[in-house]
Design an enzyme around this catalytic site. Sequence first.
Site, PDB file in Angstrom:
ATOM      1  N   ASP A  76       0.816  -1.223   0.000  1.00  0.00           N
ATOM      2  CA  ASP A  76       0.000   0.000   0.000  1.00  0.00           C
ATOM      3  C   ASP A  76       0.848   1.272   0.000  1.00  0.00           C
ATOM      4  O   ASP A  76       0.380   2.334   0.433  1.00  0.00           O
ATOM      5  CB  ASP A  76      -0.968   0.017   1.208  1.00  0.00           C
ATOM      6  CG  ASP A  76      -1.944  -1.144   1.166  1.00  0.00           C
ATOM      7  OD1 ASP A  76      -2.220  -1.640   0.065  1.00  0.00           O
ATOM      8  OD2 ASP A  76      -2.411  -1.557   2.236  1.00  0.00           O
ATOM      9  N   CYS A  77       2.087   1.170  -0.440  1.00  0.00           N
ATOM     10  CA  CYS A  77       2.978   2.334  -0.410  1.00  0.00           C
ATOM     11  C   CYS A  77       3.423   2.779  -1.800  1.00  0.00           C
ATOM     12  O   CYS A  77       4.272   3.660  -1.929  1.00  0.00           O
ATOM     13  CB  CYS A  77       4.196   2.047   0.459  1.00  0.00           C
ATOM     14  SG  CYS A  77       3.758   1.971   2.210  1.00  0.00           S
TER      15      CYS A  77
END
Lengths: 284, 284, 284, 284
Positions: free
Chosen positions: D228-229
């Site tokens: 999720d980065c």
Amino acid sequence: MIKQTATLLISCPDQRGLVAKFANFIYANGGNIIDADQHTDFEAGLFLTRIEWLLEGFNLPKDLIGQAFNAIAQPLGATWELHFSDTVPRIAIWVSRQDHCLFDLIWRHKAKEFHAEISLIISNHPHLQEVAAQFGIEYHHIPITKDNKLEQEIKQLELLRQYNIDLVVLAKYMQIVSANFIQHFPQIINIHHSFLPAFIGANPYHRAFERGVKIIGATAHYATADLDCGPIIEQDVVRVSHRDNVDDLIRKGKDLERVVLARAVRSHLQNRVLVYGNKTVVFE
Amino acid sequence: MIKQTATLLISCPDQRGLVAKFANFIYANGGNIIDADQHTDFEAGLFLTRIEWLLEGFNLPKDLIGQAFNAIAQPLGATWELHFSDTVPRIAIWVSRQDHCLFDLIWRHKAKEFHAEISLIISNHPHLQEVAAQFGIEYHHIPITKDNKLEQEIKQLELLRQYNIDLVVLAKYMQIVSANFIQHFPQIINIHHSFLPAFIGANPYHRAFERGVKIIGATAHYATADLDCGPIIEQDVVRVSHRDNVDDLIRKGKDLERVVLARAVRSHLQNRVLVYGNKTVVFE
Amino acid sequence: MIKQTATLLISCPDQRGLVAKFANFIYANGGNIIDADQHTDFEAGLFLTRIEWLLEGFNLPKDLIGQAFNAIAQPLGATWELHFSDTVPRIAIWVSRQDHCLFDLIWRHKAKEFHAEISLIISNHPHLQEVAAQFGIEYHHIPITKDNKLEQEIKQLELLRQYNIDLVVLAKYMQIVSANFIQHFPQIINIHHSFLPAFIGANPYHRAFERGVKIIGATAHYATADLDCGPIIEQDVVRVSHRDNVDDLIRKGKDLERVVLARAVRSHLQNRVLVYGNKTVVFE
Amino acid sequence: MIKQTATLLISCPDQRGLVAKFANFIYANGGNIIDADQHTDFEAGLFLTRIEWLLEGFNLPKDLIGQAFNAIAQPLGATWELHFSDTVPRIAIWVSRQDHCLFDLIWRHKAKEFHAEISLIISNHPHLQEVAAQFGIEYHHIPITKDNKLEQEIKQLELLRQYNIDLVVLAKYMQIVSANFIQHFPQIINIHHSFLPAFIGANPYHRAFERGVKIIGATAHYATADLDCGPIIEQDVVRVSHRDNVDDLIRKGKDLERVVLARAVRSHLQNRVLVYGNKTVVFE
């Protein structure tokens, strides 16, 4: 130190090679483009662009740039404006009795959000004289009645000339400016307290309440001879519900009016707004 | 297991003790209120409320609740509706050629967002017959011309009766439903592809493009005899720019139309919408 | 003339008859409910409500209402607060060097958006002394260093007591208030310049820029011992793009911070915020 | 007829004359630029641009354009991608049990919002096989367990190769794709059901509910080795309140997920997304 720039806003019949020709003009004279954006309206066959470049290292002196660019623009049928960042535009803010947009514009000016000077406040009421005094801005009270409108507008125009005003901001002025006035001074941004074209004219919040809308809006646009019909620069909205009465709409609307007007004025002052037909391109 | 509830929607001239009287009616009969909301329109002198309670443990049988409540409501001059959660409303979706709202409503129905049955699709075109077949929903093609409108509306009304339809959803039906029809079947939700009251009538996206607005919207409202002027249930908007041509507005608008219509239908089906005058209270 | 009201905020284990019992209390004493809203948290088994009624015609004198209501509340296990609209809360605004929230709060106070008095400004810097003077508000400069924080907080608490302050608004105070302070004075609303829980702590705009988010936000919450983790009252967001550098985020964020903080303060002052667990119910 | 175009996406150390050089390359070869946008990241000293021009009348054959442009790009230290509009990218959609994003992507594909082919659906569950069949798309059920992940990813990579997939869309796939996989196939867009960087990882709606946020969001980003980065392409939000329980957040979130993912996929397919560092420029 902030570097000085020049900005061209160009409208031109669409044709091959426009980007190259405009960019070459800057590059050939040693300029460094820091921002360029363009839009083609294919239906209108129109190419619209904004080009900003550093004056540092640019070989042409400022007063010759326009003439030099025109040699390129004219054969292409282009119309254009040239702006320099070291020219500080002068604003006149027109108000009535409400102070929220005035306060907001002054605060933003102090916060350096606007590259401009607020040189003058004009009002048909004396109410905000004190605010003007508080911030050291000239205030001219020019009361308007049905009978004296024509002569008062002549006074207003005279003041704009006297103070070298570049832009009039109608910050809830609540009066209709005549077509004749606008012809003499067309650089006017108005904030209308509705989501245009809904609720043109008077009392938009009352009419929004009557209609039972679930969202209200505000619109900043250039004033034209047709009331509330000029080119729209910016709009925004806020959700309302059955719990909001007219006073709530007015209160919520003020927050909208402040930011919508401020964004429009800022875009205009950064020479990001190009009007064509009755529309705007806002280069972001 | 989902617990069964009853819901009262009440409009009443404002007076002392209304909350107590209504709440006592539920409590005295052993009911447990799980949701209550109210609104007072002080100008209209009107008290509007929605009360939902568990039927489990309620002493009155369902078929006597209305009569019993009326004994309280009548002296107060209240009008009211009573709904039971175990009654599943039946919807007819009316479409034209566009499929986005139809697909969306069907998908939400499958996803159990709607407490309803989609019993029927009616269209003036044959285009979406296949979609109906795909999901096993009856499809009636009723072509409308200037000349046959009256008789076709009689056919439509007959179908609604035959299928026991409770709600018509005009999911981009693109035809004007006659005042006469609406009189016979008033429960109609329409989605209009503009931020009403801006751009009433035909081609709102084209007109929004012409006007150069910076935001477009969609509006779900109950259909009334006045075109696009019925009580608004829900609205939403999306930002657009000079880069968006009419096709882009239409594309972005579709996303709005889907969610705005769906929210309105859902609120209606949950008996959260109370119409008064030409407005709605949507209890959330 | 604005009519005086009383408001009850009640938290109570959920059970049958609560609405009836509370409404009966008002009605039996001759009160007219003008606003009532409720929320049931079924997981927590908690019933939360806000009831506002006119004091005109209410039979109980103001100083006996609490006692009388407690006789009903105690057996139900309810906790409650009672507020009267003729009590004007007193606010202390805490600032650092930034003036936008301060200006905004003062303007809204003048515009009668807040039912409160701004009695005091406290700052760890002298910068905004002039603003305070301009609007005739007391300004106390209490510089904070690592070494003197404890004793300075004692001074601050003493000032709050001395000025009978009901609410502290951290209007970009930019200092962490100690857990000990909050224990002594828990009524504190803070504005955090991010969309919490994203970017807790220092320099949220820089970190938002680094992360390349497409939307930034602001959050108003009650201060608790855990930094930026208290109950959230209000949040809002604005769209950003790659064109926005950190300065642009800060500029756009200021507009958010102003409205988000103002909405939270207004809701609090209208006794519309009920804290339970680490959350809020904001009755609208 | 839609006219064929070529598009260059260029990243280049900032220097004088870039716009002119790139525009001249197009113009000198007889091309007509229909869209050009640029961004300068002054901190990074990086110039980023997207140029799209008509192939009709362009003198260079398609297979020589890259080589010819490289002669200009290399001395400037530029990296670039060249795309042709008559190449139709091939998408694989990866799903788990939820169907809303899948349905939405398929509907948009049918509505011609995407310039692509949906060639393949891959799932760790059999649940959506029927949907795939309904629309005539290949469906591969590849169950993932802790133990078989490595070998199953090899199968997945093999499928992507076999179907000539250009882009993987994780449409609520709900599984972590390994760093090794991403290294072999980096063109992956994921939809995360929170406003990143808030609520990274599992169960974001439950955590949003716990935290009591007043707004929820969704984020479309390129998948990278860090969960999720990856670079964010698009985000959007919707307002929630205490009335919304976790199921409501999930329901409202689905509407967000659909539009946010769709916008990101569309921008990617139009070659409007330029990744640099861990950020994106989305040319609109």
